[in-house]
Design a protein around this motif. Structure first.
Motif, PDB file in Angstrom:
ATOM      1  N   VAL A 303     145.713  66.915  93.833  1.00 56.31           N
ATOM      2  CA  VAL A 303     146.791  67.196  92.880  1.00 56.31           C
ATOM      3  C   VAL A 303     147.036  68.700  92.790  1.00 56.31           C
ATOM      4  CG1 VAL A 303     147.493  67.026  90.452  1.00 56.31           C
ATOM      5  CG2 VAL A 303     146.355  65.082  91.555  1.00 56.31           C
ATOM      6  N   ILE A 304     145.964  69.458  92.747  1.00 55.42           N
ATOM      7  CA  ILE A 304     146.098  70.920  92.727  1.00 55.42           C
ATOM      8  C   ILE A 304     146.757  71.409  94.011  1.00 55.42           C
ATOM      9  CG2 ILE A 304     144.790  73.085  92.686  1.00 55.42           C
ATOM     10  CD1 ILE A 304     142.721  71.608  90.935  1.00 55.42           C
ATOM     11  N   GLY A 305     146.427  70.751  95.116  1.00 51.93           N
ATOM     12  CA  GLY A 305     146.956  71.150  96.412  1.00 51.93           C
ATOM     13  C   GLY A 305     148.449  70.963  96.570  1.00 51.93           C
ATOM     14  N   VAL A 306     149.072  70.132  95.735  1.00 55.62           N
ATOM     15  CA  VAL A 306     150.529  69.933  95.827  1.00 55.62           C
ATOM     16  C   VAL A 306     151.269  70.664  94.723  1.00 55.62           C
ATOM     17  CG1 VAL A 306     150.353  67.720  97.023  1.00 55.62           C
ATOM     18  CG2 VAL A 306     150.408  67.749  94.516  1.00 55.62           C
ATOM     19  N   GLY A 307     150.580  71.595  94.043  1.00 61.03           N
ATOM     20  CA  GLY A 307     151.307  72.456  93.118  1.00 61.03           C
ATOM     21  C   GLY A 307     150.796  72.580  91.711  1.00 61.03           C
ATOM     22  N   ALA A 308     149.841  71.772  91.299  1.00 61.29           N
ATOM     23  CA  ALA A 308     149.349  71.883  89.929  1.00 61.29           C
ATOM     24  C   ALA A 308     148.451  73.102  89.767  1.00 61.29           C
ATOM     25  CB  ALA A 308     148.575  70.625  89.547  1.00 61.29           C
ATOM     26  N   GLU A 309     148.519  73.717  88.605  1.00 54.82           N
ATOM     27  CA  GLU A 309     147.566  74.758  88.261  1.00 54.82           C
ATOM     28  C   GLU A 309     146.249  74.091  87.908  1.00 54.82           C
ATOM     29  OE1 GLU A 309     147.851  77.990  88.376  1.00 54.82           O
ATOM     30  OE2 GLU A 309     149.965  77.966  89.016  1.00 54.82           O
ATOM     31  N   SER A 310     145.150  74.619  88.435  1.00 51.64           N
ATOM     32  CA  SER A 310     143.850  74.007  88.181  1.00 51.64           C
ATOM     33  C   SER A 310     143.566  73.880  86.695  1.00 51.64           C
ATOM     34  CB  SER A 310     142.749  74.816  88.864  1.00 51.64           C
ATOM     35  OG  SER A 310     141.488  74.235  88.618  1.00 51.64           O
ATOM     36  N   ASP A 311     143.916  74.902  85.936  1.00 48.24           N
ATOM     37  CA  ASP A 311     143.647  74.882  84.493  1.00 48.24           C
ATOM     38  C   ASP A 311     144.446  73.816  83.761  1.00 48.24           C
ATOM     39  OD1 ASP A 311     141.895  76.963  84.849  1.00 48.24           O
ATOM     40  OD2 ASP A 311     143.274  78.515  84.124  1.00 48.24           O
ATOM     41  N   ASN A 312     145.487  73.279  84.398  1.00 49.45           N
ATOM     42  CA  ASN A 312     146.324  72.279  83.751  1.00 49.45           C
ATOM     43  C   ASN A 312     145.911  70.851  84.078  1.00 49.45           C
ATOM     44  OD1 ASN A 312     148.606  71.546  82.103  1.00 49.45           O
ATOM     45  ND2 ASN A 312     149.731  71.025  83.973  1.00 49.45           N
ATOM     46  N   ILE A 313     144.871  70.700  84.913  1.00 52.59           N
ATOM     47  CA  ILE A 313     144.387  69.367  85.275  1.00 52.59           C
ATOM     48  C   ILE A 313     143.008  69.149  84.670  1.00 52.59           C
ATOM     49  CG2 ILE A 313     143.765  67.813  87.163  1.00 52.59           C
ATOM     50  CD1 ILE A 313     146.773  68.430  86.942  1.00 52.59           C
ATOM     51  N   GLY A 314     142.872  68.079  83.905  1.00 50.09           N
ATOM     52  CA  GLY A 314     141.600  67.755  83.260  1.00 50.09           C
ATOM     53  C   GLY A 314     141.051  66.435  83.743  1.00 50.09           C
ATOM     54  N   PHE A 315     139.874  66.090  83.224  1.00 47.09           N
ATOM     55  CA  PHE A 315     139.157  64.906  83.704  1.00 47.09           C
ATOM     56  C   PHE A 315     138.255  64.403  82.589  1.00 47.09           C
ATOM     57  CE2 PHE A 315     135.896  63.303  87.027  1.00 47.09           C
ATOM     58  CZ  PHE A 315     136.614  62.146  87.275  1.00 47.09           C
ATOM     59  N   PHE A 316     138.428  63.136  82.192  1.00 45.70           N
ATOM     60  CA  PHE A 316     137.560  62.554  81.157  1.00 45.70           C
ATOM     61  C   PHE A 316     137.270  61.091  81.482  1.00 45.70           C
ATOM     62  CE2 PHE A 316     141.882  61.866  79.519  1.00 45.70           C
ATOM     63  CZ  PHE A 316     141.851  60.559  79.052  1.00 45.70           C
ATOM     64  N   PRO A 317     136.179  60.546  80.936  1.00 44.13           N
ATOM     65  CA  PRO A 317     135.831  59.138  81.206  1.00 44.13           C
ATOM     66  C   PRO A 317     136.856  58.179  80.601  1.00 44.13           C
ATOM     67  CG  PRO A 317     133.936  60.356  80.372  1.00 44.13           C
ATOM     68  CD  PRO A 317     135.137  61.223  80.148  1.00 44.13           C
ATOM     69  N   LEU A 318     137.127  57.078  81.286  1.00 42.04           N
ATOM     70  CA  LEU A 318     138.013  56.056  80.740  1.00 42.04           C
ATOM     71  C   LEU A 318     137.319  55.327  79.598  1.00 42.04           C
ATOM     72  CD1 LEU A 318     140.575  54.215  80.900  1.00 42.04           C
ATOM     73  CD2 LEU A 318     139.249  52.752  82.446  1.00 42.04           C
ATOM     74  N   PRO A 319     137.897  55.351  78.400  1.00 44.02           N
ATOM     75  CA  PRO A 319     137.306  54.593  77.283  1.00 44.02           C
ATOM     76  C   PRO A 319     137.719  53.128  77.371  1.00 44.02           C
ATOM     77  CG  PRO A 319     139.239  55.789  76.523  1.00 44.02           C
ATOM     78  CD  PRO A 319     139.082  56.120  77.985  1.00 44.02           C
ATOM     79  N   TYR A 320     136.837  52.305  77.900  1.00 46.43           N
ATOM     80  CA  TYR A 320     137.184  50.939  78.280  1.00 46.43           C
ATOM     81  C   TYR A 320     137.092  49.935  77.134  1.00 46.43           C
ATOM     82  CZ  TYR A 320     132.161  51.475  78.749  1.00 46.43           C
ATOM     83  OH  TYR A 320     130.856  51.802  78.514  1.00 46.43           O
ATOM     84  N   ASP A 321     136.541  50.348  75.985  1.00 43.01           N
ATOM     85  CA  ASP A 321     136.509  49.450  74.823  1.00 43.01           C
ATOM     86  C   ASP A 321     136.528  50.303  73.562  1.00 43.01           C
ATOM     87  OD1 ASP A 321     133.896  50.425  74.382  1.00 43.01           O
ATOM     88  OD2 ASP A 321     132.942  48.666  75.275  1.00 43.01           O
ATOM     89  N   ASN A 322     136.320  49.676  72.416  1.00 39.43           N
ATOM     90  CA  ASN A 322     136.364  50.398  71.142  1.00 39.43           C
ATOM     91  C   ASN A 322     134.989  50.645  70.534  1.00 39.43           C
ATOM     92  OD1 ASN A 322     139.226  50.692  70.937  1.00 39.43           O
ATOM     93  ND2 ASN A 322     139.375  48.520  70.406  1.00 39.43           N
ATOM     94  N   SER A 323     133.962  50.477  71.336  1.00 40.73           N
ATOM     95  CA  SER A 323     132.605  50.614  70.821  1.00 40.73           C
ATOM     96  C   SER A 323     132.121  52.059  70.799  1.00 40.73           C
ATOM     97  CB  SER A 323     131.641  49.783  71.675  1.00 40.73           C
ATOM     98  OG  SER A 323     131.509  50.351  72.977  1.00 40.73           O
TER      99      SER A 323
END
Length: 445
Positions: A303-323
């Protein structure tokens, strides 16, 4: 992988946070050759090493042509050219040629296995480990600066046949500006919060999540990773060997696929999920036209390689339930393998060793190194780890499960496609449970 590897992995993330600033196989993701292959590890009359595949201070005399069938078509004519230039500084008489896989890589390799036309270097398809010696050369003689991760995944009868190209986890890769513009001030920590964020993005004219549904392979994280994460059992996919009906609405498979179906029903995926475009989706995530992927960390640099600024791309775990549970997978990606019938066997091993040790491919691809203890340069991984996520290691697939799956023609991403589009998703599970049970009985399991 043992517990010590996980500890090392966590230490790498911690150090990455301090420094703050790279297509599969998920674990539970041709051309004629010419030239002399050399004799690895032998000593000539003058006392020179005449074919060492990676040691320092040696006289390298390997030659020949090495063909590598790769799924990274985007690197051909670009990064791969730079790799060859650097590799040839060490091995000037070895010619490297890249073949681009333009179709389903797994199926393409299987067809070439059947025809006996394998390249020198390739990735291992989903075959039982007992079949590895039929096609691939043992790699135990290769020397690396530190221990390999996931060595047991592609081994048989005490011999190593596959080396992971890199390791990854799956999570939500997101455009931070798209989140901010939609009024999302914190990353979601529960499934309801995630759906609420999707709704805000949708109302703001942004496609919440790019699924690349039509391409099928991008659904892998939903069907290979999430079922065992939801079940909190790294061996859950292998537990199917004891099941006559492994696909159920109330187990990991049903719950994981229902997450994807819910996103589709709410209009949070592409407007036409049957006409998606992988390369365009990366640009859309980079620009903020689309907000999220649920994929491995390997996609971040793309994604960064096609134009995104690295600082604008984040990463977090998928919250798959409400627990409030916070788990994510830790898996190897594709595994390199060497054609046992290669006419340039040692030259191919030399290139493979160089790819692992010196190419820097893991950083370019956004992977965690296949070598224990090497630090990741991807700052988004530090952000991911800072959530306190519990990393669940993948385990090797049970050969019996692979055998049953192949006989029953079980294709989990394809089943997910059927499940999401079906009027009655239970009927999809009924069909594939019947196929599974029939294959299991016929194989005597």
């Amino acid at each position: 992988m043992k517990k010590s590897v996980l500890l090392t992995f966590l230490m790498v993330f911690a150090l990455s946070a301090i420094l703050a600033g790279c297509g599969g196989n998920n674990g539970n993701s041709k051309a004629g050759n010419t030239g002399n292959t050399g004799n690895s590890g032998t000593t000539n009359a003058a006392g020179e090493n005449s074919g060492d595949t990676g040691g320092e201070g040696t006289t390298e005399k390997l030659s020949g042509k090495v063909t590598f069938l790769t799924n990274r078509t985007d690197m051909i004519g670009k990064e791969y050219d730079e790799y060859v230039k650097r590799f040839n500084e060490k091995y000037p008489d070895i010619k490297i040629e890249f073949e681009a896989s333009q179709t389903d890589y797994n199926q393409q390799i299987k067809v070439r296995m059947a025809s006996g036309e394998l390249p020198d270097l390739m990735f291992i398809p989903d075959i039982p480990n007992s079949d590895l010696p039929k096609y691939f050369a043992p790699l135990d003689d290769l020397q690396f600066s530190s221990e390999l991760t996931f060595k047991d995944f592609k081994s048989f009868d005490g011999k190593l046949y596959g080396i992971t190209t890199g390791n990854s986890t799956s999570g939500i890769v997101y455009n931070k500006k798209a989140f901010a513009d939609a009024g999302i001030t914190e990353v979601p920590k529960t499934w309801d919060e995630f759906l609420a964020a999707c709704e805000k993005l949708k109302q703001n004219g942004v496609i919440p999540l790019s699924s690349n549904f039509k391409d099928k392979w991008p659904l892998g994280s939903w069907v290979y990773d999430m079922p065992r994460i939801i079940e909190n059992s790294q061996d859950f996919p292998n537990e199917r060997i004891n099941m006559d009906a492994p696909f159920s609405m109330d187990n990991g498979y049903g719950k994981a696929m229902m997450l994807l179906r819910t996103l589709s029903e709410n209009g949070y995926l592409e407007k036409d999920i049957n006409s998606t475009n992988w390369e365009q989706s990366k640009k859309d995530i980079a620009s903020g036209k689309m907000a999220m992927y649920f994929l491995g960390n390997w996609v971040i640099n793309q994604v960064i390689g096609v134009g995104a600024e690295s600082d604008n791309i984040g990463f977090f775990p998928l919250p798959y339930d409400n627990s409030g549970s916070n788990r994510a997978p830790f898996n190897p990606d594709f595994f390199y393998a060497v054609n046992k019938d290669s006419k340039n066997l040692e030259a191919t091993k030399a290139f493979l060793t160089w790819m692992i040790e010196e190419s820097g491919y893991e950083d370019f691809a956004g992977f965690i190194s296949p070598l224990k203890g090497r630090e990741s340069k991807l700052s988004q991984l530090a952000e991911f780890q800072a959530t306190g996520v519990e990393m669940q290691e993948g385990v090797a697939d049970d050969p019996k499960v692979i055998e049953i799956s192949n006989k029953a023609q079980i294709d989990l991403p394809a089943i997910a496609q059927e499940f999401v589009l079906a009027k009655d998703p239970q009927s999809v599970f009924d069909k594939w449970n019947k196929a599974w049970n029939k294959a299991k009985k016929e194989l005597g399991y």
